[in-house]
Design a protein around this motif. Structure first.
Motif: not given
Length: 217
Positions: A38-42
């Motif tokens: 999710r952090e990569d997506y953010i």
């Protein structure tokens, strides 16, 4: 006698390899295969904010340009959706928590440069981003929705509620490319700028991957 191919077809064919190489970068492949977090997506959404802030500022400058104006549609506007996504993903103070990567700064600088003085260059970046959003972007949005359990919050960037038929919209856009009053020299310049836009996009993904690796290390 063989008929010459249209400009939109030539543009698509000559940028196909660059487009494929950009979209199949390690960072995006990991994200789409479920290996990204999710952090990569953010982190991706954050960099998109800088790119689209520059592109949509250029759109306002080019809105009354006779060459650029036919390509401009408010139905494509992405910045409000990105900002809503960031508020959902990071919080109301998201502006205080983000920064552009070096590749993003170079990308934004180029968009701002051509978007102030050159209609063809503006259209090249407009085409690269928005037609990509209406193609692979819709797929990416569906994958992120499944992967992270989003409904509409968090993936608003990928939702084009005002465009009922993306395929038809893209067809009209390509007709506008073919109708643009560019001679052969200018068409070559536009194609070169599209290739440059894909290179910037690839470098952005490379920076995202490097930043991720630094955090892991």
């Amino acid at each position: 006698m063989t008929q010459p191919i249209s400009f939109s077809t030539a543009l698509r064919e000559r940028s196909g390899a660059a487009h494929s190489g950009s979209e199949h970068s390690g960072f995006m492949s990991d994200l789409l295969r479920g290996e990204g977090t999710r952090e990569d997506y953010i982190a991706l959404v954050v960099q998109h904010w800088y790119v689209y802030a520059a592109l949509e500022a250029a759109t306002e400058r080019m809105r009354h340009d006779p060459v650029a104006a036919p390509f401009i549609s408010d139905r494509l506007t992405r910045l409000p959706a990105i900002e809503a996504d960031l508020e959902f993903l990071i919080g109301p103070d998201w502006r205080d928590q983000i920064a552009p990567l070096p590749a993003t700064r170079r990308y934004v600088e180029r968009i701002s440069q051509v978007g102030a003085v050159w209609a063809g260059g503006f259209v090249a970046h407009h085409y690269t981003r928005y037609l990509g959003d209406l193609s692979g972007g819709l797929f990416i949005g569906r994958v992120m929705k499944r992967r992270f359990g989003f409904e509409t919050n968090g993936i608003g960037f990928y939702l084009f509620d005002d465009i009922a038929d993306p395929a038809e919209f893209k067809n009209v856009y390509r007709e506008q490319l073919d109708a643009a009053p560019w001679d052969d020299v200018e068409r070559e310049r536009v194609i070169d700028e599209v290739l440059l836009a894909y290179r910037f996009n690839t470098e952005l993904f490379e920076d995202l991957a490097a930043a991720k690796d630094e955090l892991v290390a």
